[in-house]
Design an enzyme around this catalytic site. Structure first.
Site, PDB file in Angstrom:
ATOM      1  N   ARG A 129      -8.046  54.372  80.264  1.00 21.10           N
ATOM      2  CA  ARG A 129      -9.154  53.555  79.789  1.00 21.10           C
ATOM      3  C   ARG A 129      -9.616  54.145  78.459  1.00 21.10           C
ATOM      4  NH1 ARG A 129     -10.149  54.624  85.333  1.00 21.10           N
ATOM      5  NH2 ARG A 129     -10.180  52.738  86.654  1.00 21.10           N
ATOM      6  N   LYS A 152     -13.255  56.768  86.694  1.00 24.07           N
ATOM      7  CA  LYS A 152     -14.474  56.232  87.293  1.00 24.07           C
ATOM      8  C   LYS A 152     -14.782  56.942  88.608  1.00 24.07           C
ATOM      9  CE  LYS A 152     -14.311  51.549  85.368  1.00 24.07           C
ATOM     10  NZ  LYS A 152     -14.266  50.107  85.686  1.00 24.07           N
ATOM     11  N   HIS A 183      -8.231  47.365  75.679  1.00 22.99           N
ATOM     12  CA  HIS A 183      -8.006  47.390  77.127  1.00 22.99           C
ATOM     13  C   HIS A 183      -6.753  46.622  77.514  1.00 22.99           C
ATOM     14  CE1 HIS A 183      -9.522  48.588  81.040  1.00 22.99           C
ATOM     15  NE2 HIS A 183      -9.245  47.382  81.503  1.00 22.99           N
ATOM     16  N   ARG A 192      -3.845  48.805  78.240  1.00 28.26           N
ATOM     17  CA  ARG A 192      -3.779  49.349  79.604  1.00 28.26           C
ATOM     18  C   ARG A 192      -3.160  48.311  80.543  1.00 28.26           C
ATOM     19  NH1 ARG A 192      -6.336  52.715  83.729  1.00 28.26           N
ATOM     20  NH2 ARG A 192      -7.494  51.421  85.205  1.00 28.26           N
ATOM     21  N   HIS A 249      -7.215  53.202  90.200  1.00 28.93           N
ATOM     22  CA  HIS A 249      -7.974  52.172  90.905  1.00 28.93           C
ATOM     23  C   HIS A 249      -8.437  52.693  92.265  1.00 28.93           C
ATOM     24  CE1 HIS A 249      -5.980  48.618  88.573  1.00 28.93           C
ATOM     25  NE2 HIS A 249      -7.005  49.141  87.929  1.00 28.93           N
ATOM     26  N   TYR A 257      -1.911  42.573  89.208  1.00 21.85           N
ATOM     27  CA  TYR A 257      -0.800  42.660  88.259  1.00 21.85           C
ATOM     28  C   TYR A 257       0.475  42.024  88.806  1.00 21.85           C
ATOM     29  CZ  TYR A 257      -3.755  45.619  85.448  1.00 21.85           C
ATOM     30  OH  TYR A 257      -4.798  46.081  84.680  1.00 21.85           O
TER      31      TYR A 257
END
Length: 300
Positions: free
Chosen positions: A152, A175, A243, A246, A269, A278
């Protein structure tokens, strides 16, 4: 009697310390809580904890009247539910669950990756368009980290001197303070090393390696501006953002046969559901290829 600032300070401390939310999320959640407090005028945690579904519905209706869309309304509701749940915990209530209120439906669009050729061209274009050589090398290195390692933008910009020189793998903190290990391709290592050789600032162990023109930490906005200029030159759509690189990393790996669980780990994730989108992107790309190649589909 509590003041508005008391509520917000406790809420902010919880979000940053206990939940480790990003600065962007904290700002948004604090703003939502502030607007709710202006409306209901609670004087203690117990009063705030009694906020019910009709009150939240009225708050969302007011925000709708200000012109926010479904995505913003859903984010606002999520923030307010979290705030009420926190208030119920602070008030010592046995049931800390927030009021049950369904948010607006949001149609999830597919990620918009760009092709490997375009990704490479973007890195070259930003390097050539910069006002100084080291700035061009910097912007190219950041974009290479996003495309070549799936980082990211915040993760790339958070790299410090302690992470240098890059090896074959890198430990990334993403995250929720979740750590993952990502492989670093030679071209990415070379891009970052080239930037470090050219940039005029000392590489400090505890300082970010990516610097702005005046030496401060590089802001995401500067990378986004560089990408915007590059996509204009290349004729790419507005969806070709940093982004999107990515997204390209993810779809290209999936197309190459990487399994979903491994891709989930590489992207950082929290849930497999975030990664599964995806598969839809890859299927859509294959369908486009089929339509363009099949003799009965051409010309339709």
């Amino acid at each position: 009697m509590m003041q508005k600032a008391d509520f917000l300070a406790a809420w902010q401390d919880y979000l940053t310390q206990a939940r480790r939310r990003s600065p962007h999320t904290v700002r948004a959640y604090i703003a939502a809580a502030s607007r709710l407090l202006d409306r209901i005028g609670a004087t203690d945690w117990a009063a705030l904890a009694r906020t019910d579904a009709p009150a939240l519905r009225a708050q969302l209706a007011a925000r709708r009247g200000e012109g926010i869309g479904n995505v913003s309304a859903a984010r606002e509701l999520s923030a307010l539910k979290g705030f009420i749940a926190f208030a119920r915990t602070q008030a010592g209530m046995d049931d800390a669950a927030p009021p049950r209120l369904r948010g607006p439906r949001i149609k999830k669009g597919l990620p918009r990756p760009i092709t490997p050729v375009d990704a490479t061209n973007v890195a070259e274009i930003v390097e050539g368009m910069a006002t100084e050589d080291w700035i061009g090398a910097r912007d190219s290195a950041v974009l290479l980290l996003m495309y070549g390692a799936g980082l990211r933008i915040a993760e790339a910009l958070s790299l410090t001197g302690a992470d240098m020189p890059l090896g074959e793998t890198l430990v990334v903190t993403g995250k929720g303070n979740k750590q993952r290990i990502v492989p670093i391709l030679p071209v990415v290592r070379e891009g970052v090393a080239a930037y470090l050789r050219q940039q005029p600032w000392p590489v400090e162990r505890d300082e970010p390696i990516f610097r702005g023109a005046k030496g401060g930490p590089l802001s995401p906005g500067m990378v986004q501006k560089a990408m915007a200029k590059a996509r204009t030159v290349l004729g790419l759509p507005a969806t070709a953002t940093p982004h999107a690189l990515r997204h390209s990393f993810a779809t290209h790996l999936l197309g190459a046969g990487v399994d979903l669980r491994s891709l989930q780990e590489l992207l950082g994730h929290a849930s497999l559901g975030s990664t599964q989108i995806y598969t839809r992107v890859d299927a859509a790309r294959m369908l486009d290829t089929y339509r363009n190649a099949h003799p009965r589909e051409r010309g339709r």
